[in-house]
Design an enzyme around this catalytic site. Structure first.
Site, PDB file in Angstrom:
ATOM      1  N   ARG A  53       0.859  -1.191   0.000  1.00 35.48           N
ATOM      2  CA  ARG A  53       0.000   0.000   0.000  1.00 35.48           C
ATOM      3  C   ARG A  53       0.888   1.231   0.000  1.00 35.48           C
ATOM      4  O   ARG A  53       2.112   1.139   0.089  1.00 35.48           O
ATOM      5  CB  ARG A  53      -1.025  -0.003   1.149  1.00 35.48           C
ATOM      6  CG  ARG A  53      -0.671  -0.678   2.409  1.00 35.48           C
ATOM      7  CD  ARG A  53       0.458  -0.065   3.178  1.00 35.48           C
ATOM      8  NE  ARG A  53       0.271   1.357   3.351  1.00 35.48           N
ATOM      9  CZ  ARG A  53       1.207   2.227   3.588  1.00 35.48           C
ATOM     10  NH1 ARG A  53       2.470   1.838   3.691  1.00 35.48           N
ATOM     11  NH2 ARG A  53       0.944   3.502   3.735  1.00 35.48           N
ATOM     12  N   GLY A  54       0.224   2.415  -0.106  1.00 34.98           N
ATOM     13  CA  GLY A  54       0.985   3.654  -0.265  1.00 34.98           C
ATOM     14  C   GLY A  54       1.040   3.973  -1.752  1.00 34.98           C
ATOM     15  O   GLY A  54       1.421   3.115  -2.567  1.00 34.98           O
ATOM     16  N   ALA A  55       0.652   5.204  -2.105  1.00 35.70           N
ATOM     17  CA  ALA A  55       0.431   5.531  -3.517  1.00 35.70           C
ATOM     18  C   ALA A  55       1.629   5.220  -4.437  1.00 35.70           C
ATOM     19  O   ALA A  55       1.456   4.523  -5.456  1.00 35.70           O
ATOM     20  CB  ALA A  55       0.010   6.998  -3.633  1.00 35.70           C
ATOM     21  N   ARG A  96      -7.644  -0.144  -6.484  1.00 33.84           N
ATOM     22  CA  ARG A  96      -7.840   0.945  -5.522  1.00 33.84           C
ATOM     23  C   ARG A  96      -8.030   2.246  -6.315  1.00 33.84           C
ATOM     24  O   ARG A  96      -7.214   2.574  -7.177  1.00 33.84           O
ATOM     25  CB  ARG A  96      -6.644   1.057  -4.557  1.00 33.84           C
ATOM     26  CG  ARG A  96      -6.489  -0.217  -3.707  1.00 33.84           C
ATOM     27  CD  ARG A  96      -5.594  -0.012  -2.518  1.00 33.84           C
ATOM     28  NE  ARG A  96      -6.222   0.822  -1.504  1.00 33.84           N
ATOM     29  CZ  ARG A  96      -5.573   1.314  -0.453  1.00 33.84           C
ATOM     30  NH1 ARG A  96      -4.290   1.067  -0.295  1.00 33.84           N
ATOM     31  NH2 ARG A  96      -6.196   2.046   0.446  1.00 33.84           N
ATOM     32  N   ASP A 250      -2.179  10.723  -1.766  1.00 36.34           N
ATOM     33  CA  ASP A 250      -2.583   9.756  -2.789  1.00 36.34           C
ATOM     34  C   ASP A 250      -2.976  10.421  -4.099  1.00 36.34           C
ATOM     35  O   ASP A 250      -2.944   9.804  -5.154  1.00 36.34           O
ATOM     36  CB  ASP A 250      -3.747   8.902  -2.293  1.00 36.34           C
ATOM     37  CG  ASP A 250      -3.231   7.817  -1.382  1.00 36.34           C
ATOM     38  OD1 ASP A 250      -2.880   8.132  -0.231  1.00 36.34           O
ATOM     39  OD2 ASP A 250      -3.139   6.664  -1.836  1.00 36.34           O
ATOM     40  N   ASN A 260      -5.502  12.316   1.164  1.00 34.82           N
ATOM     41  CA  ASN A 260      -4.567  11.454   1.905  1.00 34.82           C
ATOM     42  C   ASN A 260      -5.366  10.639   2.922  1.00 34.82           C
ATOM     43  O   ASN A 260      -6.590  10.803   3.048  1.00 34.82           O
ATOM     44  CB  ASN A 260      -3.476  12.286   2.582  1.00 34.82           C
ATOM     45  CG  ASN A 260      -2.347  11.409   3.115  1.00 34.82           C
ATOM     46  OD1 ASN A 260      -1.843  10.545   2.405  1.00 34.82           O
ATOM     47  ND2 ASN A 260      -1.954  11.607   4.365  1.00 34.82           N
ATOM     48  N   LYS A 261      -4.681   9.798   3.651  1.00 36.10           N
ATOM     49  CA  LYS A 261      -5.311   8.887   4.609  1.00 36.10           C
ATOM     50  C   LYS A 261      -6.325   9.599   5.492  1.00 36.10           C
ATOM     51  O   LYS A 261      -6.084  10.719   5.958  1.00 36.10           O
ATOM     52  CB  LYS A 261      -4.201   8.255   5.455  1.00 36.10           C
ATOM     53  CG  LYS A 261      -4.618   7.255   6.483  1.00 36.10           C
ATOM     54  CD  LYS A 261      -5.535   6.168   5.969  1.00 36.10           C
ATOM     55  CE  LYS A 261      -4.990   5.420   4.780  1.00 36.10           C
ATOM     56  NZ  LYS A 261      -6.024   4.596   4.095  1.00 36.10           N
TER      57      LYS A 261
END
Ligand code: MRU
Length: 370
Positions: A53-55, A96, A250, A260-261
């Site tokens: 995960r993580g853009a 995603r 993201d 973002n998150k």
């Protein structure tokens, strides 16, 4: 000061059967287990389930996933390969929706294949050529991302004053990129220059990227950090010292709004109230010039079970409804600066953000086909 910097979320095996090994982030920090992917559908599953995960990391593994699609079976000719790559790109893209790096990387990969496959005279050697080109392009995406992180680390460190206490949210570190990290890249570079005294790490409910991943990375590097629950941030801003908040992203729209998150927006609001600078670090591949403002960024809604359960353990009554938007959007007015490898947009707005890309759209099309 030398940091370990030995964490990579994936590795590509060039020799023998082409394989993408993905470090299973669901099991961290307890276990370091690698998932060997030799087919693109396995990569797509790992992205969807958040083993990776993580853009920027999602973009890189999707690129290798498309390369795998070219190697994973034999093709009767260029036409069959083209059909297969188009279908693989759709599968990888459907994992995603928020991280634009995913679509950016796939378009770049398809563009590389298109140069060979779209010609009417794509000959019998085209299959081998495309395989080679896709592997090279994925390697390039990986190497460029790593270099971008080090560059944005250097640029971002200049925004911090000596001995800062920095707060970060989610994980924008080595695990979320090809290495070093975006927000954590800035923190690492600044720490090496004596500019970071301590990092406050938001645990980041519900998936706990802060507690499980960021704390693991910082602890491993020997960077002083303290884990806090998300609802403690405002308290520490008021009662102790927080000099800056730095997060990743993201997707950034043309006007500088930042997805973002989930929880990032709340932090930015708290920063404004307490007069604390709020910074975003991201590569230019996270900027989406096709989207005018953050209201148009698709927000992924994940399973309610990730809210009602922690690592399989129920923390809410069975059957209760729960919501789980995985991201939120921080309006650009609350963002002090967007740090990229191409420079800093400060303040971010519809002039300074496109200027980072010289006003050019990064990907010529959004067709996701060859
Ligand atoms: O749901 P995740 O863990 O993929 O979300 C990650 C984030 O929100 C990160 O901050 C963002 O992708 C930047 S990573 C360098």
């Amino acid at each position: 000061m030398k940091l370990r910097d030995d964490v990579r979320p994936f590795r590509w095996r060039k020799r023998g059967k082409k394989t993408l090994d993905i470090l299973d982030q669901i099991l961290l920090p307890g276990r370091e287990k690698w998932i060997a992917c030799s087919r693109h559908v396995q990569v797509a599953r790992c992205i969807k389930d958040m083993n990776v995960r993580g853009a920027p990391a999602i973009g890189c593994v999707a690129a290798y996933g498309l390369a795998l699609a070219a190697f994973e079976r034999s093709f009767s000719g260029p036409r069959a390969l083209r059909t297969h790559l188009d279908s693989a790109a759709r599968t990888l893209a459907a994992t995603r929706p928020t991280a634009v790096n995913l679509f950016w990387a796939l378009e770049r990969m398809l563009g590389a294949a298109r140069k060979i496959l779209s010609g009417r005279d794509a000959g019998p050697r085209a299959v081998e050529q495309v395989r080679k080109v896709l592997e090279t392009e994925a390697d390039r995406i990986f190497a460029e991302d790593l270099a971008a992180n080090h560059r944005m680390g250097e640029l971002g460190a200049s925004l911090l004053k000596k001995d800062s206490v920095v707060l970060t949210h989610c994980n924008a570190g080595s695990l979320a990129t090809s290495g070093w990290g975006t927000a954590l890249g800035v923190i690492r570079a600044a720490y090496q220059k004596g500019k970071v005294r301590k990092v406050l790490v938001d645990e980041t409910r519900p998936y706990l990227q802060g507690a499980r991943l960021t704390a693991w990375e910082l602890h491993r590097d020997g960077i002083p950090c303290e884990l806090i629950t998300d609802n403690m941030a405002a308290h520490f801003m008021k009662t102790e010292r927080v000099d800056a908040v730095i997060v990743g992203s993201d997707r950034i729209s043309r006007n500088g709004d930042v997805a973002n998150k989930i929880g990032t927006y709340g932090l930015a609001v708290q920063c404004r109230h307490h007069g604390i600078p709020f910074f975003v670090a991201a590569p230019v591949s996270t900027i989406d010039l096709d989207i005018s403002d953050g209201g148009r960024i698709p927000i992924e809604e994940r399973s309610a079970r990730e809210v009602t359960h922690i690592q399989g353990f129920a923390i809410a009554p069975a059957g209760v409804k729960a919501r789980h938007p995985a991201f939120d959007v921080t309006p650009h007015e609350l963002v002090g600066a967007i740090i990229t490898e191409k420079g800093i947009a400060r303040p971010p707005n519809s002039k300074t953000v496109p200027a980072l890309l010289n006003g050019e759209a990064r990907v010529p099309s959004r067709s996701l086909s060859i």
